[in-house]
Scaffold this active site. Structure first.
Site, PDB file in Angstrom:
ATOM      1  N   PHE A 112       0.860  -1.190   0.000  1.00 54.18           N
ATOM      2  CA  PHE A 112       0.000   0.000   0.000  1.00 54.18           C
ATOM      3  C   PHE A 112       0.885   1.226   0.000  1.00 54.18           C
ATOM      4  O   PHE A 112       1.721   1.397   0.880  1.00 54.18           O
ATOM      5  CB  PHE A 112      -0.954   0.028   1.202  1.00 54.18           C
ATOM      6  CG  PHE A 112      -1.887   1.199   1.132  1.00 54.18           C
ATOM      7  CD1 PHE A 112      -3.049   1.124   0.373  1.00 54.18           C
ATOM      8  CD2 PHE A 112      -1.586   2.404   1.768  1.00 54.18           C
ATOM      9  CE1 PHE A 112      -3.905   2.234   0.259  1.00 54.18           C
ATOM     10  CE2 PHE A 112      -2.438   3.502   1.648  1.00 54.18           C
ATOM     11  CZ  PHE A 112      -3.594   3.403   0.906  1.00 54.18           C
ATOM     12  N   ASP A 154       9.222   2.446   1.759  1.00 52.42           N
ATOM     13  CA  ASP A 154       8.065   3.213   2.224  1.00 52.42           C
ATOM     14  C   ASP A 154       7.913   2.921   3.712  1.00 52.42           C
ATOM     15  O   ASP A 154       7.418   1.871   4.101  1.00 52.42           O
ATOM     16  CB  ASP A 154       6.818   2.773   1.434  1.00 52.42           C
ATOM     17  CG  ASP A 154       5.546   3.458   1.937  1.00 52.42           C
ATOM     18  OD1 ASP A 154       5.571   4.062   3.025  1.00 52.42           O
ATOM     19  OD2 ASP A 154       4.521   3.374   1.228  1.00 52.42           O
ATOM     20  N   LYS A 177       2.546   9.560   8.359  1.00 49.19           N
ATOM     21  CA  LYS A 177       1.773   9.152   9.543  1.00 49.19           C
ATOM     22  C   LYS A 177       2.226   9.761  10.886  1.00 49.19           C
ATOM     23  O   LYS A 177       1.745  10.801  11.266  1.00 49.19           O
ATOM     24  CB  LYS A 177       1.673   7.635   9.588  1.00 49.19           C
ATOM     25  CG  LYS A 177       0.750   7.122   8.459  1.00 49.19           C
ATOM     26  CD  LYS A 177       0.184   5.748   8.724  1.00 49.19           C
ATOM     27  CE  LYS A 177      -1.010   5.452   7.846  1.00 49.19           C
ATOM     28  NZ  LYS A 177      -0.702   4.863   6.546  1.00 49.19           N
TER      29      LYS A 177
HETATM   30  C1  LIG Z   1      -0.939   5.156   5.118  1.00 45.17           C
HETATM   31  C2  LIG Z   1       0.108   4.756   4.164  1.00 45.17           C
HETATM   32  C3  LIG Z   1       0.360   5.503   2.993  1.00 45.17           C
HETATM   33  C4  LIG Z   1      -0.510   6.654   2.562  1.00 45.17           C
HETATM   34  O1  LIG Z   1      -0.425   7.739   3.426  1.00 45.17           O
HETATM   35  P1  LIG Z   1      -1.481   8.943   3.299  1.00 45.17           P
HETATM   36  O2  LIG Z   1      -0.987   9.930   4.308  1.00 45.17           O
HETATM   37  O3  LIG Z   1      -2.829   8.370   3.626  1.00 45.17           O
HETATM   38  O4  LIG Z   1      -1.414   9.439   1.912  1.00 45.17           O
HETATM   39  C5  LIG Z   1       1.422   5.121   2.199  1.00 45.17           C
HETATM   40  N1  LIG Z   1       2.189   4.070   2.516  1.00 45.17           N
HETATM   41  C6  LIG Z   1       1.985   3.335   3.627  1.00 45.17           C
HETATM   42  C7  LIG Z   1       2.907   2.196   3.949  1.00 45.17           C
HETATM   43  C8  LIG Z   1       0.933   3.645   4.488  1.00 45.17           C
HETATM   44  O5  LIG Z   1       0.703   2.894   5.557  1.00 45.17           O
END
Ligand SMILES: *Cc1c(COP(=O)(O)O)cnc(C)c1O
Length: 400
Positions: free
Chosen positions: A141, A226, A255
């Site tokens: 994700f 990420d 986050k």
């Molecule tokens: C939550 C998340 C995102 C997206 O972040 P947003 O602030 O909602 O755009 C991207 N990568 C990972 C691993 C995430 O958990």
């Protein structure tokens, strides 16, 4: 809006706000530490932390104070000028990571968008545009913008948005041969979450990340981590990659970066970072002084405070307790996995109903892919709070 204020809030939300979320019927009024309160004053234990955002707990005093005092001095001035909080957080992040340079933005998707652009720009520089393909993982994700949605290896998020961005390939997580087979002369980067979050709390196999790093080095491919969810102490180290003895070329954070305020960051080593020059990328709000001041407070707390040590200790305790439940309910629970306070419990039954029943008993948790309960409590969680969560889970699972 006095008499029926509470029904109104739910009704008016559903009436006026895009129905992009299925929400629980809970109106949250206040948060402090591991707890939130609804409008009737009922207290909940928050084992989700606003989805890995409030890692230091709700309204951490140092974060509130830092943002508040910055708010009174300067809220925004744009990136046409210099501001001190950006420098302060950049130095802190650099001091704790592999990175030489940082780009600030406002969310995880934006940080990943910046990472994908930087990877292509860098590869463009030395390959004349021949290298552009990015390999990501199935069940990953990375966000909801077009590039990050395309990078996300889950079809359910893609449905109805085609055509997606060209130049992406997906391989199974934890399968180094699959990455190797996917690499071609067009590959410019491999992007992955060190531990997959939304995709079910999937932990890397012993040498997987090292092998991906070696492959990238051999093939002159960039490695992007990420760490939007795994970063900022969630796994017991400030960044999850520290557990695995590898460093990426690019890393993204968001986050928990600003303790609840919206912040994102893309960090890179020197070699890659020089591909971005004035005009290649920008964000109006990125590096906002109030948000950066909050980031500084968060980072100082992680470096100097007890949160990381507590995360490691409580993570182990929680893991042990959840494994106790697994023994007891072996017909329902198939696996407990994760690191630090990022823990998944894979069920053989639908988890959404369990989440609802926990909420009825004042415990906030989450479920991903319908079968994996996800626990992301604040890193400051105490033993008795974990016991409270485990007791409720025990009761709820006992009723299934
Ligand atoms: C939550 C998340 C995102 C997206 O972040 P947003 O602030 O909602 O755009 C991207 N990568 C990972 C691993 C995430 O958990």
């Amino acid at each position: 809006m006095k008499e029926n204020q509470n029904t109104d809030i739910i009704e008016l939300t559903d009436k006026n706000i895009f129905h992009t979320y299925s929400r629980y019927p809970l109106i949250v009024k206040k948060g402090k530490g591991v707890r939130v309160w609804d409008e009737k004053g009922r207290q909940y234990l928050d084992f989700l932390s606003g989805i890995a955002v409030c890692n230091l707990g709700h309204c951490h005093p140092a974060v509130v104070k830092a943002a508040q005092s910055q708010l009174e001095n300067l809220v925004h001035v744009s990136n046409l000028f210099y501001t001190e909080p950006q420098v302060e957080i950049a130095e802190l992040l650099k001091g704790q990571s592999f990175a030489d340079k940082i780009f600030f933005c406002n969310s995880g998707a934006e940080a990943n968008e910046a990472a994908l652009k930087l990877a292509r720009k860098y590869a463009h520089g030395f390959s004349g545009g021949k290298r552009f393909e990015i390999i990501t993982m199935k069940y990953s994700f990375h966000g909801r913008t077009f590039a990050t949605l395309t990078a996300t290896g889950q079809e359910k998020f893609h449905n109805g948005f085609s055509p997606l961005l060209p130049g992406f390939k997906y391989v199974p997580f934890n399968d180094i041969n699959a990455v190797e087979e996917a690499v071609t002369e067009s590959t410019c980067a491999v992007m992955l979450e060190p531990i997959q979050g939304e995709g079910g709390v999937n932990v890397p196999a012993e040498n997987y990340l090292k092998e991906v790093r070696q492959l990238c080095d051999r093939e002159k491919i960039l490695l992007i981590f990420d760490e939007v969810q795994t970063g900022m102490g969630r796994t017991g180290k400030i960044f999850a990659y520290e557990h695995y003895g590898v460093e990426p070329d690019i890393m993204t954070l968001a986050k928990a970066l600003a303790g609840g305020l919206p912040a994102g960051a893309m960090l890179a080593n020197k070699k890659v970072a020089q591909s971005f020059v004035p005009g290649t990328h920008a964000s109006t709000f990125g590096g906002n002084p109030v948000v950066m001041a909050a980031c500084v407070a968060v980072m100082k707390e992680l470096v100097d405070g007890e949160a990381l040590e507590n995360c490691r200790r409580m993570g182990q305790y929680f893991f042990k307790e959840l494994n106790g439940l697994k023994e007891k309910y072996s017909d329902i629970i198939s696996e407990i996995r994760g690191k630090g306070l990022m823990i998944g419990m894979e069920l053989k039954i639908d988890g959404n109903e369990i989440v609802k029943q926990c909420l009825d008993e004042a415990i906030i948790i989450n479920c991903t892919l319908d079968r994996i309960l996800r626990f992301l409590p604040p890193l400051i969680v105490k033993k008795d709070e974990i016991d409270g969560c485990v007791d409720v889970l025990d009761r709820v699972l006992g009723r299934q």
